[in-house]
Design an enzyme around this catalytic site. Structure first.
Site, mmCIF file in Angstrom:
data_model
loop_
_atom_site.group_PDB
_atom_site.id
_atom_site.type_symbol
_atom_site.label_atom_id
_atom_site.label_comp_id
_atom_site.label_asym_id
_atom_site.label_seq_id
_atom_site.Cartn_x
_atom_site.Cartn_y
_atom_site.Cartn_z
ATOM 1 N N GLU A 182 -0.389 1.235 -5.300
ATOM 2 C CA GLU A 182 -0.687 2.559 -5.632
ATOM 3 C C GLU A 182 0.625 2.752 -6.572
ATOM 4 O O GLU A 182 0.343 3.400 -7.530
ATOM 5 C CB GLU A 182 -0.818 3.483 -4.830
ATOM 6 C CG GLU A 182 -2.278 3.509 -4.135
ATOM 7 C CD GLU A 182 -2.609 2.639 -2.978
ATOM 8 O OE1 GLU A 182 -1.571 1.980 -2.645
ATOM 9 O OE2 GLU A 182 -3.762 2.595 -2.509
ATOM 10 N N ASN B 157 0.767 -1.049 -0.243
ATOM 11 C CA ASN B 157 -0.140 -0.058 0.056
ATOM 12 C C ASN B 157 0.774 1.249 0.076
ATOM 13 O O ASN B 157 1.968 1.149 0.651
ATOM 14 C CB ASN B 157 -0.824 -0.041 1.405
ATOM 15 C CG ASN B 157 -2.005 0.979 1.047
ATOM 16 O OD1 ASN B 157 -2.950 0.927 0.180
ATOM 17 N ND2 ASN B 157 -1.860 2.196 1.800
ATOM 18 N N ASP C 5 -7.586 20.192 8.518
ATOM 19 C CA ASP C 5 -7.604 19.482 7.438
ATOM 20 C C ASP C 5 -8.231 20.067 6.270
ATOM 21 O O ASP C 5 -8.513 21.325 6.106
ATOM 22 C CB ASP C 5 -8.530 18.104 8.201
ATOM 23 C CG ASP C 5 -8.068 17.043 7.477
ATOM 24 O OD1 ASP C 5 -7.957 16.944 6.025
ATOM 25 O OD2 ASP C 5 -7.970 15.744 8.038
HETATM 26 MN MN MN Z 1 -4.419 1.576 -0.865
#
Ligand code: MN
Length: 440
Positions: free
Chosen positions: A202, A139, A251
């Site tokens: 990714e 990941n 954020d």
């Molecule tokens: Mn992912």
């Protein structure tokens, strides 16, 4: 396929704004980025107290992102990204690369890590790609990292993919190795912030977008990989039994996210180019909102196409934080298509709060036109979809403490039982030519 390669391309088109004056890493840099990122990528040459320049806003507009990916507009982009999700392409691992020109002991105080907003808990590394692996699952995702000292960062891990990998390691009482990379090509920034399914690397999504040209190097100490052409590569591990207070942090909504107990990354080794560029993302800025939202636009586009075959465009609007508000254009064929499109959009992106569906003659990126459609095609008693107490985004400060929110769908498509002429936008024949001729 590097950050600096893309920057020189942008520079050739006058889309890099170079600031030669000295800029403070505390607030001043953030102010400059906020002011300029819509216009150009920003290159801050001299950060007070550091000898590494800062780059920001590289993916702040669709135009810049599409240019980097060599895609031709939004629909081409959605198709390319969805294709990369379903057919990711394995990356080549090489022995060496520019990111390994220098290897040294970790000292985070040498990096020009910025402090952005008044109430932020400290300097934050915001454009770090975090690679981790557990079992067969790889990941890569972007996480905010708060500087604790020269070797440690607090990492915010929301319960998504990296969280699962970290939890597996923690249950065994083991640290989770991570490879953190700063300063990469936009394809990597996009892939790492996109909603690729769990189990899909990714890096492989980015490699597909880059036509197979992405090369990786392996860490010296940790089991982890970094793009060979990155600027900076931190080898580290997330400790199993240490948590610290992380935050406050501004954020994507532009409000302060709460302080929470979060895990700690211990940095073990730093690799970098000889003269690296430090890349950053302004929290709640255009780039943050675009990278968060645009991958979900592709998912919404695909989901709405299942209920109405023709979908013109999807816009997760900047005012809606690139996250909470969507506008979707559909080719309505039968009465009720608009409501089905609304439900599909809500299902594709569970954080959505307000969605407007319009006809294809409305440009979803022109919010004045969207409001015009609401003004002339929408009736509240007939066209409003109200979903009470649904699960929404934890980032919305107006949601209930349990994370429940009321979602509204606005079907602003023209009713098919009324004559279309009544809803047509009036035109002035030959307007463009007349202006060209008369005004020169
Ligand atoms: Mn992912």
């Amino acid at each position: 396929m590097s950050l600096r390669g893309f920057l020189s391309e942008l520079e050739g088109e006058g889309e890099v704004y170079r600031v030669k004056a000295q800029v403070s890493p505390r607030f001043e840099a953030a102010a400059i980025i906020r002011k300029l990122e819509e216009k150009a990528a920003i290159y801050l040459e001299k950060i007070e107290g550091f000898d590494i320049p800062v780059v920001a806003g590289v993916c702040a507009t669709r135009r810049r992102l599409f240019k980097a990916l060599r895609v031709d507009g939004n629909l081409d982009f959605y198709q390319r990204l969805l294709e990369a999700f379903s057919n990711p392409s394995r990356c080549r691992v090489v022995d060496d690369g520019p990111v390994r020109e220098v290897s040294e002991e970790p000292d985070l105080s040498k990096l020009p890590i910025l402090t952005f907003y008044e109430g932020d808990g400290g300097p934050y590394l915001t454009a770090g790609l975090v690679y981790a692996r557990s079992g067969g699952v790889e990941n890569v995702s972007i996480h905010r990292l708060m500087v604790l000292d020269k070797r440690r960062l607090a990492i915010r891990i929301v319960p998504r993919h990296l969280y699962r990998l970290w939890r597996e390691a923690r249950e065994k009482g083991k640290p989770l190795d991570v490879a953190i990379t700063v300063g990469v090509h936009p394809a990597l920034m996009l892939a790492a912030s996109s909603p690729a399914p769990f189990g899909t690397s990714e890096y492989e999504v980015a490699n597909k977008l880059l036509g197979g040209s992405l090369k990786l190097v392996e860490g010296e100490i940790v089991e982890g990989y970094a793009p060979a052409e990155a600027e900076i590569f931190l080898e580290g591990r997330i400790l199993p039994n240490v948590e610290v207070e992380e935050g406050p942090f501004t954020d994507v909504t532009g409000t302060y996210d709460a302080v929470r107990r979060q895990p700690v990354v211990e940095v073990l080794r730093v690799h970098r180019r000889r003269n690296p560029i430090y890349q950053t993302i302004l929290p709640a800025g255009l780039e943050h909102r675009l990278l968060m939202g645009i991958g979900y636009e592709a998912k919404i586009w695909s989901a709405v196409r299942n209920v109405t075959p023709e979908v013109g465009g999807v816009n997760l609007t900047v005012g809606g934080c690139g996250w909470l508000h969507a506008v979707v254009a559909i080719g309505k064929q039968r009465e009720g298509d608009g409501k089905n499109a609304l439900m599909a959009a809500f299902a594709a992106h569970p954080s959505l709060k307000h969605v407007v569906v319009v006809d294809l003659d409305i440009d979803v990126y022109n919010l004045e036109m969207v409001e015009w459609a609401l003004a002339t095609r929408f009736q509240g008693d007939r066209d409003l979809l109200v979903l009470r107490e649904a699960r929404g985004s934890t980032l919305d400060p107006s949601a209930s403490p349990e994370g429940l929110t009321t979602k509204l769908g606005f079907d602003a498509t023209r009713p098919l039982n009324l004559p279309p002429e009544a809803f047509r936008r009036a035109e002035i024949p030959g307007a463009e030519e007349a202006c060209k001729k008369i005004l020169k």
